[in-house]
Design an enzyme around this catalytic site. Structure first.
Site: not given
Ligand code: NAD
Ligand code: UDX
Length: 452
Positions: A32, A159, A271, A273
């Site tokens: 990252d 999730a 996620c 929207q």
């Protein structure tokens, strides 16, 4: 195999930790550009809270799981590169507010083209608009210098809050790729990784476009169920029907099923929207305005549900919350996560601040600095306080708002809470978590969602 994952976020970190945990024969390096995030992944306080994650990371880190900011080396050494960078809603230019911002994905593709020295399998893990693989492929191929790149789509269905359980036993893993011999070989290489622990029949393979589109579609269907039951909750409130009873009654029909029918203050998370807005934008782009408007309704209903909740709080409290202390229990977008992205709590708190309420927030996992960023306020804002527990938040409060369904809220001593509140003591359960009858017996003016 050497595996690299670009993007050490909520998806890259847990997903790669699970692959490293299950596949000791592979080396996994998660990279990252955010130094603080990588430092946190290498520390005892991981940047992501997920039940079970700490143990899995502790078991593999330093053995076959590594976190680094050295993106170039990780790409150069890898056989397979996952792209798990963020794809937020665009905030500028064409498609602002709806289209997915693909600049991070494009930067990764260009970086791979720049530093790779041999053939690579590039796996889209991020959620992307259908046909993004075409752009990734073009960027890589126009800079290929003889190297061969295979692009796969492998969307993630985990999730938050249940990420480790979802990764350990997924309903399915989806892998899309080119239907050429080279494409099929790349698909097989990724199937082999997952087949180490996922039953083979649960690893689905498709063409690239079906895989990309399935992710947006899955999220749209899931969110649509919540908006559907939330729409019915408004009707329940007008008619004295009980939305939990209606959800149970319809959910026992095996064609409908019981899951994802919990009415709430509105869905949040990074996620739903974003992905539906993206789907809407894509439909418009492909000249399908009726389809776009159909899915846009899911978002409109969710906005309505959040607004409706704030208005109900204000109107029930004699049309003014100005100078009243309101305890907000829960700020995360769901329980068992420290993630607040698009949390309904942000919208509700902003509405209440506009009405000059004093809000006292308690969330077991969300830090004050995060709440300040979300609400766009300074640390010394006089209207917002951050509490160490629910008892502190509710002391002298006029109302309690339950905005996240943390289990610990069910175990609170509500008699003790009632005794230290202003009267009448209002309670608005935005998650239908609590026993409203028991609360009313104590003396609370308690209301839920979709309950008369
Ligand atoms: P995130 O913001 O938590 O993490 C993304 C990371 O990518 C960040 O740490 C960022 O610094 C890094 N990054 C961005 N550009 C980079 C670059 N050029 N080089 C190196 N690192 C870079 O996002 P997330 O929640 O993990 O989501 C990632 C993707 O997965 C998104 O497309 C999202 O839609 C999708 N997804 C998310 C979830 C979820 O529950 N969060 C579930 C399924 C799919
Ligand atoms: C979602 C998808 O479920 C997952 O498959 C995808 O990979 C990423 O997006 P996530 O956003 O992490 O996952 O959590 P999810 O459990 O779907 O909840 C989303 C929001 O909907 C939360 O605010 C949750 O509280 C709310 N919700 C969920 C309801 O209001 N009612 C429900 O019945 C279910």
């Amino acid at each position: 195999m050497k595996i690299c994952c670009i993007g050490a976020g909520y998806v890259g970190g847990p997903t790669m930790a699970m692959i490293a945990h299950k596949c000791s024969e592979h080396t996994v390096t998660v990279v990252d550009i955010n130094q603080a995030r990588i430092d946190a992944w290498n520390s005892d306080k991981l940047p992501v809270f997920e039940p079970g994650l700490d143990e899995i990371v502790a078991g593999a880190r330093g053995t076959n799981l590594f976190f680094s900011t050295d993106v170039d080396t990780a790409i150069r050494e890898a056989d397979m590169i996952f792209l798990s960078v963020n794809t937020p809603t665009k905030t500028y230019g064409v498609g602002a507010g709806r289209a997915a911002d693909l600049r991070f994905i494009e930067k990764c593709a260009r970086k791979i083209a720049e530093v790779a020295e041999d053939d690579k399998i590039v796996v889209e893990k991020s959620t992307l608009p259908v046909r993004t693989a075409e752009s990734v492929k073009r960027i890589l191929e126009s800079n290929s210098n003889g190297r061969k790149f295979q692009i796969l789509s492998n969307p993630e269905f985990l999730a938050e809050g249940t990420a480790m359980a979802d990764l350990e036993a997924p309903d399915r893993v989806l892998i899309g790729g080119d239907q050429t011999p080279e494409g099929k070989a790349a698909i097989q290489a990724l199937v082999d990784v997952y087949a180490t622990w996922v039953p083979r029949e649960r690893v689905l393979t498709t063409n690239l476009w079906s895989s990309e589109l399935s992710k947006l579609t899955a999220n749209a269907f899931l969110a649509q169920r919540i908006s559907s039951i939330n729409a019915i909750s408004a009707l329940c409130e007008a008619t004295e029907a009980n939305v939990d009873e209606v959800a149970h009654a319809i959910g026992t029909d095996s064609r409908i099923g019981p899951k994802f029918l919990k009415s709430s203050v509105g869905f949040g998370g990074s996620c739903f929207q974003k992905d539906i807005l993206n789907l809407v934008y894509l439909c418009e782009h492909f000249g399908l305005p009726e389809v776009a408007s159909y899915w846009n309704g899911v978002i409109e209903m969710n906005d309505y549900q959040k607004r409706r909740f704030s208005r109900r709080v204000i109107s029930t409290m004699f049309n003014t919350v100005s100078d009243k202390k309101i305890a907000v229990l829960g700020f995360a977008f769901k329980k068992d996560t420290n993630d607040t992205r698009e949390s309904a709590a942000i919208y509700i708190c902003k509405d209440l601040l506009e009405e000059q309420a004093n809000i006292a927030i308690y969330d077991p996992k969300v830090e004050a600095a995060q709440i300040q960023r979300d609400l766009g306020i300074d640390a010394d804002n006089q209207y917002v306080t951050y509490c160490k527990d629910a008892y502190e938040a509710t002391k002298d409060a006029h109302a309690i708002l339950v905005l996240t369904q943390w289990d610990e809220f069910q175990a609170l001593d509500f008699q003790k809470i009632y005794d230290q509140m202003q009267l009448p003591a209002f309670l608005f359960d935005g998650r239908n978590l609590l026993d409203l009858e028991a609360l009313r017996e104590i003396g609370f003016e308690a209301s839920g969602i979709g309950k008369g």
